[in-house]
Motif scaffolding. Sequence first.
Motif, PDB file in Angstrom:
ATOM      1  N   ASN A  71       6.781   8.910   1.085  1.00  0.00           N
ATOM      2  CA  ASN A  71       5.926   9.133   2.243  1.00  0.00           C
ATOM      3  C   ASN A  71       4.556   8.518   1.960  1.00  0.00           C
ATOM      4  OD1 ASN A  71       4.235  10.054   4.247  1.00  0.00           O
ATOM      5  ND2 ASN A  71       4.872  12.189   4.115  1.00  0.00           N
ATOM      6  N   ALA A  72       4.381   7.272   2.389  1.00  0.00           N
ATOM      7  CA  ALA A  72       3.170   6.522   2.046  1.00  0.00           C
ATOM      8  C   ALA A  72       1.934   7.031   2.767  1.00  0.00           C
ATOM      9  CB  ALA A  72       3.378   5.038   2.361  1.00  0.00           C
ATOM     10  N   GLU A  73       2.117   7.894   3.759  1.00  0.00           N
ATOM     11  CA  GLU A  73       0.958   8.457   4.455  1.00  0.00           C
ATOM     12  C   GLU A  73       0.199   9.429   3.566  1.00  0.00           C
ATOM     13  OE1 GLU A  73       1.836   9.830   8.517  1.00  0.00           O
ATOM     14  OE2 GLU A  73       3.860   9.085   8.163  1.00  0.00           O
TER      15      GLU A  73
ATOM     16  N   LYS B 207      -3.796   5.292   8.643  1.00  0.00           N
ATOM     17  CA  LYS B 207      -4.352   5.232   7.295  1.00  0.00           C
ATOM     18  C   LYS B 207      -3.273   5.680   6.321  1.00  0.00           C
ATOM     19  CE  LYS B 207      -8.354   6.594   4.515  1.00  0.00           C
ATOM     20  NZ  LYS B 207      -8.664   5.200   4.183  1.00  0.00           N
ATOM     21  N   LEU B 208      -3.152   4.959   5.210  1.00  0.00           N
ATOM     22  CA  LEU B 208      -2.099   5.239   4.241  1.00  0.00           C
ATOM     23  C   LEU B 208      -2.693   5.622   2.895  1.00  0.00           C
ATOM     24  CD1 LEU B 208       0.281   2.212   4.946  1.00  0.00           C
ATOM     25  CD2 LEU B 208       0.384   4.508   5.930  1.00  0.00           C
ATOM     26  N   ALA B 209      -1.999   6.521   2.206  1.00  0.00           N
ATOM     27  CA  ALA B 209      -2.369   6.822   0.827  1.00  0.00           C
ATOM     28  C   ALA B 209      -1.888   5.698  -0.086  1.00  0.00           C
ATOM     29  CB  ALA B 209      -1.763   8.158   0.400  1.00  0.00           C
ATOM     30  N   PHE B 210      -0.662   5.218   0.159  1.00  0.00           N
ATOM     31  CA  PHE B 210      -0.084   4.123  -0.626  1.00  0.00           C
ATOM     32  C   PHE B 210      -0.172   2.857   0.217  1.00  0.00           C
ATOM     33  CE2 PHE B 210       3.886   2.195  -2.672  1.00  0.00           C
ATOM     34  CZ  PHE B 210       3.171   1.742  -3.770  1.00  0.00           C
ATOM     35  N   GLU B 211      -1.305   2.155   0.098  1.00  0.00           N
ATOM     36  CA  GLU B 211      -1.636   1.044   0.986  1.00  0.00           C
ATOM     37  C   GLU B 211      -0.665  -0.130   0.885  1.00  0.00           C
ATOM     38  OE1 GLU B 211      -3.860   0.099   3.257  1.00  0.00           O
ATOM     39  OE2 GLU B 211      -5.027   1.923   3.450  1.00  0.00           O
ATOM     40  N   THR B 212       0.064  -0.245  -0.212  1.00  0.00           N
ATOM     41  CA  THR B 212       0.983  -1.369  -0.379  1.00  0.00           C
ATOM     42  C   THR B 212       1.969  -1.464   0.778  1.00  0.00           C
ATOM     43  OG1 THR B 212       0.820  -1.188  -2.780  1.00  0.00           O
ATOM     44  CG2 THR B 212       2.709  -2.379  -1.912  1.00  0.00           C
ATOM     45  N   MET B 213       2.371  -0.322   1.330  1.00  0.00           N
ATOM     46  CA  MET B 213       3.415  -0.325   2.349  1.00  0.00           C
ATOM     47  C   MET B 213       2.947  -0.869   3.694  1.00  0.00           C
ATOM     48  SD  MET B 213       5.727   0.426   0.416  1.00  0.00           S
ATOM     49  CE  MET B 213       7.018   0.220   1.635  1.00  0.00           C
ATOM     50  N   ARG B 214       1.675  -1.200   3.821  1.00  0.00           N
ATOM     51  CA  ARG B 214       1.228  -1.844   5.061  1.00  0.00           C
ATOM     52  C   ARG B 214       1.782  -3.258   5.174  1.00  0.00           C
ATOM     53  NH1 ARG B 214      -3.911  -4.784   4.552  1.00  0.00           N
ATOM     54  NH2 ARG B 214      -4.422  -4.076   6.645  1.00  0.00           N
ATOM     55  N   HIS B 215       2.296  -3.794   4.059  1.00  0.00           N
ATOM     56  CA  HIS B 215       2.844  -5.153   4.058  1.00  0.00           C
ATOM     57  C   HIS B 215       4.368  -5.173   4.192  1.00  0.00           C
ATOM     58  CE1 HIS B 215      -1.098  -6.592   2.724  1.00  0.00           C
ATOM     59  NE2 HIS B 215      -1.088  -5.634   1.824  1.00  0.00           N
ATOM     60  N   ALA B 216       5.008  -4.018   4.368  1.00  0.00           N
ATOM     61  CA  ALA B 216       6.472  -3.930   4.264  1.00  0.00           C
ATOM     62  C   ALA B 216       7.166  -4.253   5.591  1.00  0.00           C
ATOM     63  CB  ALA B 216       6.869  -2.531   3.797  1.00  0.00           C
ATOM     64  N   TYR B 217       7.120  -5.526   6.018  1.00  0.00           N
ATOM     65  CA  TYR B 217       7.713  -5.877   7.316  1.00  0.00           C
ATOM     66  C   TYR B 217       8.512  -7.175   7.285  1.00  0.00           C
ATOM     67  CZ  TYR B 217       4.942  -2.120   9.227  1.00  0.00           C
ATOM     68  OH  TYR B 217       4.425  -0.878   9.490  1.00  0.00           O
ATOM     69  N   ALA B 218       8.968  -7.613   6.128  1.00  0.00           N
ATOM     70  CA  ALA B 218       9.575  -8.942   6.039  1.00  0.00           C
ATOM     71  C   ALA B 218      11.099  -8.912   6.085  1.00  0.00           C
ATOM     72  CB  ALA B 218       9.099  -9.641   4.770  1.00  0.00           C
ATOM     73  N   GLY B 219      11.690  -8.043   6.897  1.00  0.00           N
ATOM     74  CA  GLY B 219      13.140  -7.985   7.003  1.00  0.00           C
ATOM     75  C   GLY B 219      13.702  -9.063   7.916  1.00  0.00           C
ATOM     76  N   ALA B 220      15.001  -9.345   7.756  1.00  0.00           N
ATOM     77  CA  ALA B 220      15.670 -10.339   8.599  1.00  0.00           C
ATOM     78  C   ALA B 220      17.152  -9.996   8.691  1.00  0.00           C
ATOM     79  CB  ALA B 220      15.488 -11.742   8.033  1.00  0.00           C
TER      80      ALA B 220
END
Length: 787
Positions: A559-561, A425-438
């Motif tokens: 710290n998005a948690e 569970k996150l306080a700053f929910e936006t970071m649940r989408h932060a996985y688009a690296g290459a």
Amino acid sequence: MTLRSIRLWLGGLLLVALATTTFFYFRQNAGLQVGGAISLPKMAWLSYALTAWFLLPFFLWRDQRIDKSVRKIFGLFWFFMMARGLAEVVLIYAFGHWHPWYGIGHDLAAFLLVAGLRRGVRPSNVVSQKAFRFTGTLLLGLIAETCFAGIFLQTGVHESATYFASSSPQWNFVNTTTILVLAFVLPDFVTTLLGLWFPGSSRETSKLLSWSRSAAAIGLSIITIAALGLWSYMMDLEKRGAHFQETGSQIINSLKQFAKDFRRNDAERMNDFILGGQAGWVLAKEDHDHKIEVLRWTSRETGQELNDFFLEIRKNRPTVLEVVFKLHLLDEIISEREARATFRFEITTANQTDYGLIQSLFQQGNDGRWRIASGKLVKGWTVSGPANHFVDEARTRGIDFVLEVDPRFDGDRTCTDHDCPGPHKLAFETMRHAYAGAATADFDNDGYDDVFLCNGRQPVLYRNRGDGTFEPRTGVAGLDHLWHINVACFSDIDNDGDQDLFVGAFFGPNHLLLNNGDGTFEDISARSGIQNHDYVTSLSFFDYDTDGDLDLYLGRFVNAETSFPDSFLYTRNGEPNVLYRNNGDHTFTDVTKESGLGDLGLTLAMGAADYDEDGDQDVYVANDFGRNALYQNQGDGTFRDVAKETGALGIGGSMSTSWGDYDNDGRVDLYVGAVRSNQRWFVQPITAKRVVWKFIREGKVGNDNPILTDLQSYMGDDWSNIGNIAMAGNALFRQNEDHTFTNVSKDTETRPAGWYWSSGFLDIDNDGDLDIYATDGWITGKDPHDL
């Protein structure tokens, strides 16, 4: 009344008043009571007012030791306050309606009554002097109460039957002012009780104490009146800001409707929106060597009507893919029903785009809709071409990949096929989408670049077969133990000629993987000395100490948690970035503290280059929600932020950065991808001032002082323009001969609207100069028009 009877009655009534107000305090804060919740300072003030204005005046009036002229003041005041109290009780509890103007009128009348009765009175004994002195305290209390009522009047909360200041942050300013007043009147109240009755004293007050008391009372009166003035300023700013926001929102809705009418080709409704203005411009062809046609809109004195211009555009573009009409800037509020604003438009077909800015005079009609009364061109372009320069062939080439959401934050928030440490569970929910690296590199040394794609579940390594197709090699390469990777970078950390790999996870362990030279990797994280820093968003390998091997610099976020960005315009509450020195033996040492690279911004990107040509690598750090930094390598293992002094300071939602010599002058320039939000019109100086004054009202100035101080040190007196700057978008910094930079974003048209997560220099058309590619997009909300 005798002294003994006064003591008995007054003592008993004081205890009753204390019990009553205590009961009232808990009753009001239990909820659903008339008047709303009440704060402790306001409850203390109410207790003081009841005893000082209703109890004490009666006994001072009845005390025969006091001069008749002094007792007359308290007698008339007591009758006046009893009548007032009865009237207000009826208004609040019988009719359910009380207005601050009632309180202001009563307070001013009571003040004039006491002040008038005081004139010419000369107490003849010590008891009368002490009683007369208390009339000064009454005047101070009435001044304070008048100011409190004035503050309450401007909030408008009485219209919703809220009559008391509560403990919520919005009342912190009022509660603090109340405490200041109580700090004077309560001791004076107690002194009056002790000096007259409990036990009473015949000793005169010293002149020094009397003068000090008078000076304090005058000073406190001035402070209270100043508090009312300051509150009035804040409420006026709030009112103007709210009108600014409401006007902008209504213009946005009108533009939104016009976009729908344009898409439907509804000429009647389009004409209803544009009432006047001329399209005073012609299309002039730009000379260049590209296959696309670029037409610049050039202003001229006369032209067709503005509505006819858009009707003609719609007629000539029978099939439109996208239509955008959005508010760019709300330039000026002229009156309640008139405003000057600049709107942006983009009209896209399969092979052509028209876009530009038009500054218009908007007027609000009787139906509430804002319409264009006149308009003039700011700038405009028409770009067309074959629309086949890039073709998506990923799937046919073997890269069949769709980004997945981290299972820890999706559905039941559990993992079923692996051990997944980290938060659920996150306080700053936006970071649940932060996985688009290459990342790309020739990991198997066959002469062809391969591709590594990060993912919310498992990342994928695609090997280039050399024939234009790819095959997945994640498991074969020994990378199938990796999960929830959001950033990756290939680099040869041991100078053995093959590409090693570092992968970072926002939540969970990071990994350093050594290339074995046979197409496989060995995970050496445990013995490398690199710690499991969470919240890693970006990284760069560069040789900061010029010892011949590549060091590692990690960028980290908030710290998005547990936390949010303190402010969406300017904050410094990120986790510190980390610099690791390569020891040359597959191990690393944390040298963050001594190097000075522990930047506290919310870092999303970084790029290293020797911009000042002194033989060592410098690094630019791009931060979200705040200011960027250009760390100049001092050549002794330390860095210094020179972004402001060199002109490379960027402030806003920066998300990417890259170095490249776009103008072929031999010096590297800098491009920063950032957010140019459609809400830029809103975050103008009036909004920034509203935010700061809101901090003051809510007592948050102490917590936010470091941020405000940092902001002012970088922006000076222009700090209130932070929103306009922070939401301006991408920035292109051209390097000058003296290694300073000039922001040429506007002149070079490299600041389009959008959210640019990644960007980079490359020569797309092989003509010998660098072009810019930038990726744009965001999560669509409930209202797609907001994008």
